[in-house]
Design a protein around this motif. Structure first.
Motif, PDB file in Angstrom:
ATOM      1  N   UNK A  92      -2.447   4.900  -4.093  1.00 15.11           N
ATOM      2  CA  UNK A  92      -2.880   4.780  -5.483  1.00 15.11           C
ATOM      3  C   UNK A  92      -2.807   3.344  -5.983  1.00 15.11           C
ATOM      4  N   UNK A  93      -1.730   2.648  -5.656  1.00 11.01           N
ATOM      5  CA  UNK A  93      -1.509   1.306  -6.200  1.00 11.01           C
ATOM      6  C   UNK A  93      -2.060   0.197  -5.316  1.00 11.01           C
ATOM      7  N   UNK A  94      -2.117   0.434  -4.015  1.00  9.26           N
ATOM      8  CA  UNK A  94      -2.532  -0.615  -3.088  1.00  9.26           C
ATOM      9  C   UNK A  94      -1.487  -1.698  -2.901  1.00  9.26           C
ATOM     10  N   UNK A  95      -0.272  -1.454  -3.407  1.00  6.46           N
ATOM     11  CA  UNK A  95       0.783  -2.467  -3.334  1.00  6.46           C
ATOM     12  C   UNK A  95       1.962  -1.958  -2.499  1.00  6.46           C
ATOM     13  N   UNK A  96       2.937  -2.822  -2.315  1.00  7.44           N
ATOM     14  CA  UNK A  96       4.115  -2.481  -1.524  1.00  7.44           C
ATOM     15  C   UNK A  96       4.986  -1.484  -2.283  1.00  7.44           C
ATOM     16  N   UNK A  97       5.391  -0.436  -1.601  1.00  9.99           N
ATOM     17  CA  UNK A  97       6.250   0.585  -2.215  1.00  9.99           C
ATOM     18  C   UNK A  97       7.524   0.718  -1.385  1.00  9.99           C
ATOM     19  N   UNK A  98       8.622   1.029  -2.065  1.00 10.15           N
ATOM     20  CA  UNK A  98       9.925   1.100  -1.402  1.00 10.15           C
ATOM     21  C   UNK A  98      10.704   2.317  -1.858  1.00 10.15           C
ATOM     22  N   UNK A  99      11.570   2.790  -0.971  1.00  3.66           N
ATOM     23  CA  UNK A  99      12.546   3.837  -1.278  1.00  3.66           C
ATOM     24  C   UNK A  99      13.922   3.232  -1.113  1.00  3.66           C
ATOM     25  N   UNK A 100      14.740   3.288  -2.165  1.00  4.63           N
ATOM     26  CA  UNK A 100      16.088   2.746  -2.100  1.00  4.63           C
ATOM     27  C   UNK A 100      17.108   3.822  -2.431  1.00  4.63           C
ATOM     28  N   UNK A 101      18.315   3.621  -1.901  1.00  3.33           N
ATOM     29  CA  UNK A 101      19.416   4.564  -2.108  1.00  3.33           C
ATOM     30  C   UNK A 101      20.645   3.786  -2.542  1.00  3.33           C
ATOM     31  N   UNK A 102      21.343   4.272  -3.569  1.00  3.24           N
ATOM     32  CA  UNK A 102      22.563   3.605  -4.022  1.00  3.24           C
ATOM     33  C   UNK A 102      23.632   3.692  -2.943  1.00  3.24           C
ATOM     34  N   UNK A 187       6.776  -9.154  -9.090  1.00  2.00           N
ATOM     35  CA  UNK A 187       7.243  -8.222 -10.115  1.00  2.00           C
ATOM     36  C   UNK A 187       7.384  -6.839  -9.484  1.00  2.00           C
ATOM     37  N   UNK A 188       8.491  -6.188  -9.764  1.00  2.00           N
ATOM     38  CA  UNK A 188       8.730  -4.839  -9.248  1.00  2.00           C
ATOM     39  C   UNK A 188       9.030  -3.901 -10.406  1.00  2.00           C
ATOM     40  N   UNK A 189       8.579  -2.678 -10.259  1.00  2.00           N
ATOM     41  CA  UNK A 189       8.920  -1.625 -11.219  1.00  2.00           C
ATOM     42  C   UNK A 189       9.523  -0.471 -10.433  1.00  2.00           C
ATOM     43  N   UNK A 190      10.530   0.181 -11.000  1.00  2.00           N
ATOM     44  CA  UNK A 190      11.223   1.237 -10.269  1.00  2.00           C
ATOM     45  C   UNK A 190      11.532   2.419 -11.151  1.00  2.00           C
ATOM     46  N   UNK A 191      11.590   3.593 -10.536  1.00  2.00           N
ATOM     47  CA  UNK A 191      11.948   4.809 -11.253  1.00  2.00           C
ATOM     48  C   UNK A 191      13.021   5.542 -10.458  1.00  2.00           C
ATOM     49  N   UNK A 192      14.038   6.037 -11.154  1.00  2.00           N
ATOM     50  CA  UNK A 192      15.117   6.764 -10.500  1.00  2.00           C
ATOM     51  C   UNK A 192      14.674   8.172 -10.142  1.00  2.00           C
ATOM     52  N   UNK A 193      15.229   8.687  -9.040  1.00  2.00           N
ATOM     53  CA  UNK A 193      14.964  10.055  -8.612  1.00  2.00           C
ATOM     54  C   UNK A 193      16.242  10.845  -8.854  1.00  2.00           C
ATOM     55  N   UNK A 194      16.255  11.635  -9.920  1.00  2.00           N
ATOM     56  CA  UNK A 194      17.429  12.444 -10.263  1.00  2.00           C
ATOM     57  C   UNK A 194      17.159  13.890  -9.879  1.00  2.00           C
ATOM     58  N   UNK A 195      18.108  14.487  -9.173  1.00  2.00           N
ATOM     59  CA  UNK A 195      17.961  15.868  -8.713  1.00  2.00           C
ATOM     60  C   UNK A 195      18.943  16.744  -9.484  1.00  2.00           C
ATOM     61  N   UNK A 204      12.268   5.066  -6.352  1.00  2.00           N
ATOM     62  CA  UNK A 204      11.009   4.574  -5.812  1.00  2.00           C
ATOM     63  C   UNK A 204      10.622   3.322  -6.582  1.00  2.00           C
ATOM     64  N   UNK A 205       9.992   2.367  -5.903  1.00  2.00           N
ATOM     65  CA  UNK A 205       9.556   1.165  -6.600  1.00  2.00           C
ATOM     66  C   UNK A 205       8.219   0.682  -6.066  1.00  2.00           C
ATOM     67  N   UNK A 206       7.512  -0.050  -6.915  1.00  2.00           N
ATOM     68  CA  UNK A 206       6.249  -0.699  -6.559  1.00  2.00           C
ATOM     69  C   UNK A 206       6.426  -2.188  -6.799  1.00  2.00           C
ATOM     70  N   UNK A 207       6.022  -3.007  -5.831  1.00  2.00           N
ATOM     71  CA  UNK A 207       6.192  -4.458  -5.951  1.00  2.00           C
ATOM     72  C   UNK A 207       4.878  -5.160  -5.621  1.00  2.00           C
ATOM     73  N   UNK A 208       4.575  -6.228  -6.375  1.00  2.00           N
ATOM     74  CA  UNK A 208       3.341  -6.981  -6.159  1.00  2.00           C
ATOM     75  C   UNK A 208       3.514  -8.383  -6.718  1.00  2.00           C
ATOM     76  N   UNK A 209       2.687  -9.332  -6.273  1.00  2.00           N
ATOM     77  CA  UNK A 209       2.720 -10.660  -6.891  1.00  2.00           C
ATOM     78  C   UNK A 209       2.494 -10.538  -8.400  1.00  2.00           C
TER      79      UNK A 209
END
Length: 239
Positions: A92-102, A187-195, A204-209
């Motif tokens: 959807x975004x065409x940009x770099x996406x990441x999964x992070x864990x605390x 610039x990166x934007x991130x959203x928490x995954x709460x269960x 999850x995050x999306x990062x791009x120039x």
């Protein structure tokens, strides 16, 4: 704590994080060990298959450590659940996406899909960064009751503008996502995954120039991120 075990792991972590072969003197300086002690540990790690020497006598970690980590990550429930969502977010975004864990007060990068038009990132799969400095980490902290405690502990180890970061966490709670400029020019934007009712552990995050995330692409990325995060949380909650 057993000092011998702690020293062995400190030395192995030093080799893994170096990314290149190291001289014995450099290893001793980084882990604060005498040469005789470091050499003894390196010999044991070599006999166990976790380290070896190149033709110049420098030491490096072997893929044995990677085998252990790869097996652990492959079986992680959040990593397994996130694969399809990451792929969809990337399309959807065409940009770099990441999964992070605390992980403690840091975030650990479990997975990442790099954009076709890549930029230089500070992070890669298996690396970690202070949660307070990344978009995904800020989103997690904003969603947790102990988020500001983690922020305060991080500030004890490195200089941080705590007041500004608290304001960012407040804004992330309001908006539902967090922003970060941890990597220069990105610039990166991130959203928490709460269960369920459990404190958020993943993001999850999306990062791009920064110059690519103009108003419309940024809106598309934010909308896609919020929708994907909600669907992933729902999928995890139903398991």
């Amino acid at each position: 704590m057993d000092r011998a075990v702690a020293r062995s792991f400190a030395l192995l972590e030093c080799l893994v994080r170096a990314g290149e072969p190291l001289r014995l003197a450099d290893i001793c300086q980084q882990v604060d060990l005498q040469k005789s002690t470091a050499h003894r540990i390196l010999r044991t790690l070599g006999e166990l298959g976790y380290a070896d020497q190149d033709s110049a006598g420098r030491y490096q970690a072997t893929l044995r450590a990677w085998e252990l980590g790869a097996g652990l990550i492959a079986d992680h429930p959040i990593k397994r659940a996130a694969t399809g969502f990451l792929q969809g977010l990337h399309r959807t975004t065409g940009e770099t996406v990441s999964l992070t864990l605390l992980s403690g007060d840091d975030v650990l990068y479990l997975d990442k899909i790099i954009a076709p038009r890549p930029v230089r990132f500070r992070t890669r799969i298996g690396s970690r960064a202070p949660a307070a400095l990344t978009a995904g980490g800020k989103a997690i902290l904003a969603a947790r009751p102990d988020g500001e405690d983690i922020l305060a502990r991080t500030a004890e180890r490195q200089p941080l503008d705590v007041a500004a970061l608290k304001a960012e966490l407040h804004e992330a709670r309001r908006a539902g996502y967090a922003r970060s400029g941890y990597s220069p020019g990105v610039t990166s934007i991130g959203v928490a995954i709460a269960v369920g009712a459990a404190p958020a552990q993943a993001a999850l995050s999306v990062s791009a120039p920064t110059d690519r995330l103009t108003a419309e692409p940024l809106k598309i990325a934010i909308d896609a991120l919020l929708e994907t995060g909600a669907r992933m949380a729902e999928a995890l909650d139903s398991r």
